[in-house]
Design an enzyme around this catalytic site. Sequence first.
Site, PDB file in Angstrom:
ATOM      1  N   ASP A   1      -2.228  -8.437  -4.648  1.00  0.00           N
ATOM      2  CA  ASP A   1      -2.564  -7.190  -3.974  1.00  0.00           C
ATOM      3  C   ASP A   1      -3.189  -6.208  -4.953  1.00  0.00           C
ATOM      4  O   ASP A   1      -2.770  -6.108  -6.114  1.00  0.00           O
ATOM      5  CB  ASP A   1      -1.293  -6.584  -3.376  1.00  0.00           C
TER       6      ASP A   1
ATOM      7  N   LYS B   1     -13.459  -3.756   7.494  1.00  0.00           N
ATOM      8  CA  LYS B   1     -13.050  -4.638   6.409  1.00  0.00           C
ATOM      9  C   LYS B   1     -14.016  -5.800   6.261  1.00  0.00           C
ATOM     10  O   LYS B   1     -14.759  -6.141   7.183  1.00  0.00           O
ATOM     11  CB  LYS B   1     -11.636  -5.163   6.656  1.00  0.00           C
TER      12      LYS B   1
ATOM     13  N   ARG C   1       7.445 -10.985   5.689  1.00  0.00           N
ATOM     14  CA  ARG C   1       6.979 -10.732   7.043  1.00  0.00           C
ATOM     15  C   ARG C   1       7.734 -11.649   7.991  1.00  0.00           C
ATOM     16  O   ARG C   1       7.847 -12.852   7.743  1.00  0.00           O
ATOM     17  CB  ARG C   1       5.473 -10.945   7.157  1.00  0.00           C
TER      18      ARG C   1
ATOM     19  N   CYS D   1       0.800  -1.233   0.000  1.00  0.00           N
ATOM     20  CA  CYS D   1       0.000   0.000   0.000  1.00  0.00           C
ATOM     21  C   CYS D   1       0.835   1.286   0.000  1.00  0.00           C
ATOM     22  O   CYS D   1       0.488   2.224  -0.730  1.00  0.00           O
ATOM     23  CB  CYS D   1      -1.004  -0.016   1.149  1.00  0.00           C
TER      24      CYS D   1
ATOM     25  N   GLN E   1       1.254 -11.929  -3.005  1.00  0.00           N
ATOM     26  CA  GLN E   1      -0.154 -11.636  -2.784  1.00  0.00           C
ATOM     27  C   GLN E   1      -0.731 -10.949  -4.010  1.00  0.00           C
ATOM     28  O   GLN E   1      -0.062 -10.105  -4.615  1.00  0.00           O
ATOM     29  CB  GLN E   1      -0.313 -10.744  -1.547  1.00  0.00           C
TER      30      GLN E   1
ATOM     31  N   HIS F   1      -5.122  -2.073  -4.958  1.00  0.00           N
ATOM     32  CA  HIS F   1      -5.566  -0.884  -4.233  1.00  0.00           C
ATOM     33  C   HIS F   1      -6.365   0.004  -5.181  1.00  0.00           C
ATOM     34  O   HIS F   1      -5.952   0.242  -6.315  1.00  0.00           O
ATOM     35  CB  HIS F   1      -4.377  -0.121  -3.649  1.00  0.00           C
TER      36      HIS F   1
ATOM     37  N   HIS G   1      -8.217  -1.408   0.100  1.00  0.00           N
ATOM     38  CA  HIS G   1      -7.274  -2.515  -0.025  1.00  0.00           C
ATOM     39  C   HIS G   1      -8.055  -3.750  -0.467  1.00  0.00           C
ATOM     40  O   HIS G   1      -9.090  -4.073   0.139  1.00  0.00           O
ATOM     41  CB  HIS G   1      -6.589  -2.806   1.316  1.00  0.00           C
TER      42      HIS G   1
END
Length: 580
Positions: free
Chosen positions: A253, A336, A233, A204, A251, A255, A400
């Site tokens: 991912d 979320k 991570r 992000c 991922q 946005h 997200h």
Amino acid sequence: MRRPTRLWRPILKSQSAWTPPPISTKGLSSTARCNCSCGAPVYLSATGPLHAQHEPKRKSAVGRGRTGHGHEKVETHIQEDPAPDHRTIGTAQSLFTTHASSPGAPLFQPDGTHIFNKLTAFLRAQYPAFGFREVLTPTMYKQSLWEQSGHWANYKDDMFTVIGNLSPKPDTAPVESFDGRMQPKKKTTEAAEPEEFSLKPMNCPGHCLLFQSQRRSYRDLPIRYADFSSLHRNEISGALSGLTRVRRFHQDDGHIFCRPSQVKDEISKSLDFVRLIYQTLGFTDYALVLSTRPEKDYIGTLDEWERAEDQLKGALDASGNLWRISAGDGAFYGPKIDVTVRDSDGKKHQTATIQLDFQLPKRFMLGYEAPAPELEAKGEPTSDSVSRQKMGTVTPVMIHRAVLGSLERFMALLLEHHRGQLPFWLSPRQVIILTVTDNLPVVQYAENLKNTFSNTAGDDLPKQMHCPTYIVDVDDSGASISRKVLQAKKKKYNMICVVGERNFAGKNMQGERPTLDVDVTAQPNQRKTWDAIEKIKPGSQAPVQKDRGVGASFRNISPGVRLRMDQCKKLIRTLSEEYL
């Protein structure tokens, strides 16, 4: 003394009361649903597909007993096969491995990489329809960026830090000496402060930098970024497990930067995206959970949180899916929607997520130009010409979005869900051609079939970028055909083709085309597979065989079908294009 006799008998009716098995609701249409008197949801459908999502666990009865003078005592134990484990499947099929030199970072073998690439290609194929553009972002950023985003204060312990090289300050320009000649200034040995970087645990902040790099207008929004970059991570070593808990992962991912008035539509489109992907992959019983504002340690005003939660609730209601609220489990920056699926052990895994974020755009001072900025910020755009004369900067809303979440973890769920027998379009072992004999004409015919089916012949190089290719292997060894078939099934090939002299000898002279015998009983979705065969070759055994279940051994009926070369090639293309 007489030795006890070992018996293999089921539990007698007098010994145990029989209870009916639970009715499975997987695969049934969600359009016809009602509630029974107890309030539990019941799903009914007259038209929903009836296909096996999970193979039932096989049970075996082990009995002990002793007989004599008409008396019988039987003791039985029901043993269930262990639930499939993606780690065992990955080792058996040579999909991935791990090494102590890089704990939590799996090394993917070629077959495992094939599955990974197929998943990403599947998502990439859907991105244009949902308005996403793929981007590439750095793997690490300076500490200052993470401080600005808030991750350094809230997530530092889960991040990997990297220290930059200690480099001396650069030399200054040469100076003129007293005699008029240029002399270099004496070099300094003073070292600069070391720079601390961190490997990114999420994308992000980088996507915020992309949005910030250009001036934006309300006409440009929504802007949707997608990113498959690797993430890191710092999970504790005791929590690492196969592909489900790792330190390095990828991922899907995404946005979305949108206007406040566009939030509900974007959430609805994201839910549609999730539904499409999960239905295609065979996960029809996923759960939707709305996580609301935490009681403390949250950012933003109550009015922002209430407005955001109302928008998510409206999108969930409009989706027609069942959902529940998890009070207080929202992220510190916004509410979320999480999607959870169960693995073969019944354990829940959170996969997809859709999160509203009003705070990160403020931290990065993101903005777009819009008329009537006060009303625009409230999600109330106006058409009044007087109000629209005033232009101003408005902070966008950030969403997200991840559909599969961690691709490694989702790959593990797929392997366990299908018990290692993946659908044709995902499988790294799609087709194998077995020769009845190792005679040269038969072997040459098999190689010709391989080049035709795989679509990899080098006659038309370079290949087009979107030219589909398929994995086709040949077993022309001298082993018996029964042994070859057994080995092919053990290796999880989706389509087993058997060829011998009878398939091509004399065919051309009689005006017939060469053929091959095809076995597709390893395909997970038998009904749709045989429907495809029926369209290609009407009048085949499909109407009988497709209702026999997954991988059934058909009594008195051949499990295969004889197809011409062109028909088999069409079947391969159909299974791939229709995600079967």
